[in-house]
Motif scaffolding. Structure first.
Motif, PDB file in Angstrom:
ATOM      1  N   SER A  31       6.069 -12.798   4.369  1.00 62.35           N
ATOM      2  CA  SER A  31       5.020 -13.604   5.007  1.00 62.35           C
ATOM      3  C   SER A  31       4.087 -14.197   3.968  1.00 62.35           C
ATOM      4  CB  SER A  31       4.148 -12.788   5.954  1.00 62.35           C
ATOM      5  OG  SER A  31       4.877 -11.954   6.728  1.00 62.35           O
ATOM      6  N   THR A  69      -6.036 -13.630  13.283  1.00 61.76           N
ATOM      7  CA  THR A  69      -5.435 -12.468  12.623  1.00 61.76           C
ATOM      8  C   THR A  69      -5.570 -12.533  11.105  1.00 61.76           C
ATOM      9  OG1 THR A  69      -3.272 -13.492  12.425  1.00 61.76           O
ATOM     10  CG2 THR A  69      -3.689 -12.243  14.433  1.00 61.76           C
ATOM     11  N   THR A  88       6.026 -23.721   5.986  1.00 62.78           N
ATOM     12  CA  THR A  88       4.944 -22.770   5.793  1.00 62.78           C
ATOM     13  C   THR A  88       4.837 -21.877   7.013  1.00 62.78           C
ATOM     14  OG1 THR A  88       3.776 -24.550   4.720  1.00 62.78           O
ATOM     15  CG2 THR A  88       2.528 -22.575   5.135  1.00 62.78           C
ATOM     16  N   CYS A  89       4.484 -20.613   6.792  1.00 64.88           N
ATOM     17  CA  CYS A  89       4.140 -19.751   7.913  1.00 64.88           C
ATOM     18  C   CYS A  89       2.655 -19.908   8.206  1.00 64.88           C
ATOM     19  CB  CYS A  89       4.456 -18.299   7.578  1.00 64.88           C
ATOM     20  SG  CYS A  89       6.214 -17.984   7.569  1.00 64.88           S
ATOM     21  N   HIS A  90       2.308 -19.802   9.490  1.00 63.85           N
ATOM     22  CA  HIS A  90       0.911 -19.945   9.881  1.00 63.85           C
ATOM     23  C   HIS A  90       0.461 -18.687  10.602  1.00 63.85           C
ATOM     24  CE1 HIS A  90       1.421 -24.276   9.168  1.00 63.85           C
ATOM     25  NE2 HIS A  90       2.598 -24.104   9.733  1.00 63.85           N
ATOM     26  N   PRO A  91      -0.694 -18.127  10.209  1.00 61.57           N
ATOM     27  CA  PRO A  91      -1.154 -16.940  10.925  1.00 61.57           C
ATOM     28  C   PRO A  91      -1.558 -17.279  12.360  1.00 61.57           C
ATOM     29  CG  PRO A  91      -2.720 -17.574   9.196  1.00 61.57           C
ATOM     30  CD  PRO A  91      -1.558 -18.494   9.083  1.00 61.57           C
ATOM     31  N   VAL A  92      -1.243 -16.386  13.284  1.00 63.22           N
ATOM     32  CA  VAL A  92      -1.738 -16.523  14.652  1.00 63.22           C
ATOM     33  C   VAL A  92      -3.256 -16.487  14.582  1.00 63.22           C
ATOM     34  CG1 VAL A  92      -1.864 -15.373  16.901  1.00 63.22           C
ATOM     35  CG2 VAL A  92       0.294 -15.426  15.642  1.00 63.22           C
ATOM     36  N   GLN A 139       2.635 -14.088  12.384  1.00 63.93           N
ATOM     37  CA  GLN A 139       2.830 -15.363  11.695  1.00 63.93           C
ATOM     38  C   GLN A 139       3.781 -16.226  12.516  1.00 63.93           C
ATOM     39  OE1 GLN A 139       1.863 -16.092   8.224  1.00 63.93           O
ATOM     40  NE2 GLN A 139       0.599 -14.263   8.446  1.00 63.93           N
ATOM     41  N   PHE A 140       3.426 -17.486  12.667  1.00 65.82           N
ATOM     42  CA  PHE A 140       4.389 -18.436  13.223  1.00 65.82           C
ATOM     43  C   PHE A 140       5.274 -18.922  12.075  1.00 65.82           C
ATOM     44  CE2 PHE A 140       0.603 -19.372  15.992  1.00 65.82           C
ATOM     45  CZ  PHE A 140       1.130 -18.825  17.142  1.00 65.82           C
ATOM     46  N   VAL A 141       6.565 -19.028  12.304  1.00 70.42           N
ATOM     47  CA  VAL A 141       7.401 -19.618  11.246  1.00 70.42           C
ATOM     48  C   VAL A 141       7.152 -21.122  11.166  1.00 70.42           C
ATOM     49  CG1 VAL A 141       9.167 -17.817  11.351  1.00 70.42           C
ATOM     50  CG2 VAL A 141       9.447 -19.891  12.735  1.00 70.42           C
ATOM     51  N   GLY A 142       6.564 -21.685  12.207  1.00 70.05           N
ATOM     52  CA  GLY A 142       6.157 -23.075  12.204  1.00 70.05           C
ATOM     53  C   GLY A 142       5.272 -23.311  13.413  1.00 70.05           C
ATOM     54  N   ARG A 176       3.797 -18.172   3.173  1.00 67.18           N
ATOM     55  CA  ARG A 176       2.530 -18.847   3.473  1.00 67.18           C
ATOM     56  C   ARG A 176       2.053 -19.607   2.246  1.00 67.18           C
ATOM     57  NH1 ARG A 176      -0.044 -14.208   5.629  1.00 67.18           N
ATOM     58  NH2 ARG A 176      -1.238 -14.109   3.698  1.00 67.18           N
ATOM     59  N   MET A 218       8.691 -12.171  12.842  1.00 66.34           N
ATOM     60  CA  MET A 218       7.559 -12.722  12.103  1.00 66.34           C
ATOM     61  C   MET A 218       6.324 -12.813  13.006  1.00 66.34           C
ATOM     62  SD  MET A 218       8.302 -13.153   8.953  1.00 66.34           S
ATOM     63  CE  MET A 218       7.225 -14.366   8.208  1.00 66.34           C
ATOM     64  N   ALA A 233      14.655 -11.615   8.629  1.00 64.03           N
ATOM     65  CA  ALA A 233      13.375 -10.899   8.661  1.00 64.03           C
ATOM     66  C   ALA A 233      13.488  -9.451   9.138  1.00 64.03           C
ATOM     67  CB  ALA A 233      12.329 -11.655   9.497  1.00 64.03           C
TER      68      ALA A 233
END
Lengths: 472, 103
Positions: free
Chosen positions: B38, B13, B6-10, A160-163, B42, A154, B64
């Motif tokens: 993803s 990005t 929740t997934c968080h975008p780096v 994307q961070f999973v958390g 999100r 991920m 994944a």
């Protein structure tokens, strides 16, 4: 047997990770045009997985692959160089493999649109990689709980961070690597719960020195995490995962006592497990490897399986990691060439060097196995309510009851009785746990209760593929 | 309402071109390069309800990498796709059967 026919030798390679790519480039160098089948849209496998094009702009190779970025880039350009000289089939899965009467191997393919096809080849190199080896625990099926490899994918392939504050738990090189990658990319891991003890790691040092740079890299990551104030619990296990209104509470216990840690995601894994289904379907012999504690497909030192024409390379044969996978890929391609009578064009010195390098990698693997032993006792002591088979909703208690009541002879009988391993993942996640519970419940060794046999299709096929097949 | 991860975008990005999609009848925006996994995590924090128990438990994928088969989702045209290994395309219509989540 030498390849004497006028038709060029047809070699198919399944998998485009480090092993498959190296096998392909070696065959191309020898003047062949191999068929390279890749389930993913982009080459690189899991370890050097390329993000989709729209995401490539944002993160450099260094961001994505860290200290291995030069290897990732080298494989990337090897692929670009040979692209026109191979028959490359991206987004194509192989869902069955059979041996024909004429000794050729038939691969059954399915592309992204669900179109099915068959491909007959003289020889096949299986380089299908590995996935996370999972020890279940109560709560592991909840949304937000990932495999370590999944959490890494991920980040690497999806940015994307999973958390933001994930808890990482389990053992093996991936544990510290993924936690460190999350930290570097801007997340704050809540904790790293490492099942392996300090003394186990110490015992493994002599073997690990076979590849000291890699061993020290792992050590440096652990130090870097601690320096950032991230809690690292050595010799401890995650016991259960509870969902609270604001996140997860992970209960842990072990050498450092016991306690709870809260986080907004959890990633678990205890090393890797080969994706060996196609070799099994082709009738290759497996054996129980006591060091790995896993059933592995038998090969000789160059990757020849017990079935003629079938070669294995990379983690699908034995978990040795990406560097060894490249070496194994090249060795298996040399074996293909030698067996087809095309060897004279080849440098024997090169083969000797590769074999020597594999020996070093093997020593290192033994070190890893000693440092990160698989926690079979965790499985034996799983609480009854733990979901073991997430596809079919079978718990540890269900399995124990079935073992006590029916005393199944092997794990395939246990599967038939409980549906454990009968779901969509085909026992990839639960097979080992079911076998360990059967072994514990019947006073036998893991080697005596067998492994869950692979069935076709090795992964679910989209519906259009099945429809078109029945119309024929 | 219970926790949904929740997934968080780096950071940096999320400036990717938008893709208009529909989730359970509601128009939403995904980003180019998103896998379905993803995007849905999100926005929804889960993919589907499990078939087991009282149906209150949710699933959201696990590996994944196309191995665990936990992330199959349905599209309104009848197709089922593996969310982790399928990129979002303009105009996709997802049918999850979930409410709109906690966030």
């Amino acid at each position: 047997m030498a390849h004497t026919e006028t038709r060029p030798l047809c070699v198919a390679i399944v998998g485009a990770g480090p092993a498959g790519l190296r096998a392909a480039s070696t065959l191309v160098k020898a003047g062949l045009r191999p068929i390279l089948i890749n389930e993913a849209p982009e080459p690189g496998g899991q370890i050097y997985r390329r993000p989709p094009k729209a995401l490539l702009l944002f993160r450099s190779a260094k961001d994505l692959y860290g200290a291995d970025s030069h290897r990732a880039s080298a494989l990337d350009s090897a692929f670009d160089d040979m692209k026109e000289r191979i028959d490359y089939r991206p987004s194509t899965s192989v869902w069955n493999a059979t041996r024909r009467n004429d000794g050729r191997v038939r691969l059954h393919l399915c592309d992204a649109s669900g179109e099915v096809d068959t491909l007959d080849c003289d020889k096949v190199v299986l380089a299908t990689g590995a996935m996370d080896r999972i020890v279940p625990l109560p709560g592991w099926t909840e949304p937000g709980v990932w495999s370590l490899g999944g959490a890494q994918v991920m980040l690497k392939a999806q940015a994307q961070f999973v958390g933001r504050n994930p808890v990482f738990a389990g053992s093996g090189p991936l544990l510290y690597l993924v936690a460190w990658q999350y930290m570097k990319a801007g997340a704050t891991p809540a904790a790293v719960i490492d099942a392996s003890t300090f003394s186990a790691k110490l015992r493994a040092v002599p073997a690990m020195l076979a590849r000291s740079a890699v061993a020290f890299r792992g050590l440096r990551m652990a130090v870097a995490l601690r320096r950032r104030g991230i809690l690292v619990l050595e010799g401890c296990h995650a016991e259960r995962i509870d969902t609270t209104p604001t996140g997860f509470l992970v209960s842990w216990a072990g050498e450092q006592g016991s306690g709870d840690i809260s986080g907004d995601a959890v990633a678990i894994g205890h090393g890797l497990k080969p994706e060996q289904q196609l070799a099994e379907l082709l009738g290759c012999r497996l054996h129980f490897d006591p060091g790995a504690g896993q059933w592995l497909v038998e090969t000789d030192r160059d990757g020849r399986a017990s079935v003629p024409g079938v070669y294995l390379a990379g983690d699908m044969a034995m978990i040795r990691g990406a560097h060894a996978a490249e070496t194994a890929g090249e060795l298996s391609a040399l074996a293909v060439l030698a067996d087809a009578g095309l060897a004279p064009a080849y440098d024997g010195v090169r083969r000797i060097r590769l074999r020597r390098s594999m020996k070093r990698q093997d020593l290192f693997r033994k070190g890893l196995e000693a440092a990160f032993p698989f926690p079979s006792n965790r499985i034996e002591n799983l609480p009854d309510e733990t979901t073991v088979c997430r596809c079919e909703g079978v718990t540890a208690g269900d399995l124990r009851k079935a073992v006590a009541h029916w005393q199944p002879a092997d794990v395939n009988r246990l599967k038939a009785m409980t549906r454990c391993g009968m779901g969509r993942c085909q026992s990839r996640l639960c097979g080992e746990t079911a076998a360990a519970l059967l072994a514990a419940g019947s006073g036998r060794d893991r080697s005596e209760v067998g492994f869950v046999r692979s069935q076709i299709p090795v992964k679910p096929l989209p519906i259009p593929a099945r429809e078109r097949e029945t119309q024929r | 309402m219970s926790f949904r991860p929740t997934c968080h975008p780096v950071q940096g990005t999320d400036q990717r071109s938008p893709l208009n999609v529909i989730v359970d009848g509601t128009a939403m925006v995904a980003r180019a390069g998103d896998t379905i996994l993803s995007f849905l995590l999100r926005e929804r924090g889960a993919l589907r309800k499990t078939e087991f128990g009282d149906g209150s438990r949710l699933r959201a994928g696990f590996c994944a990498m196309g191995a665990c088969q936990d992330c199959w989702v349905s599209l309104s045209d009848g197709r089922r796709v593996r969310a982790c290994s399928t990129l979002v395309e303009q105009g996709m219509h997802f049918v999850t059967g979930l409410d709109n989540g906690a966030h």
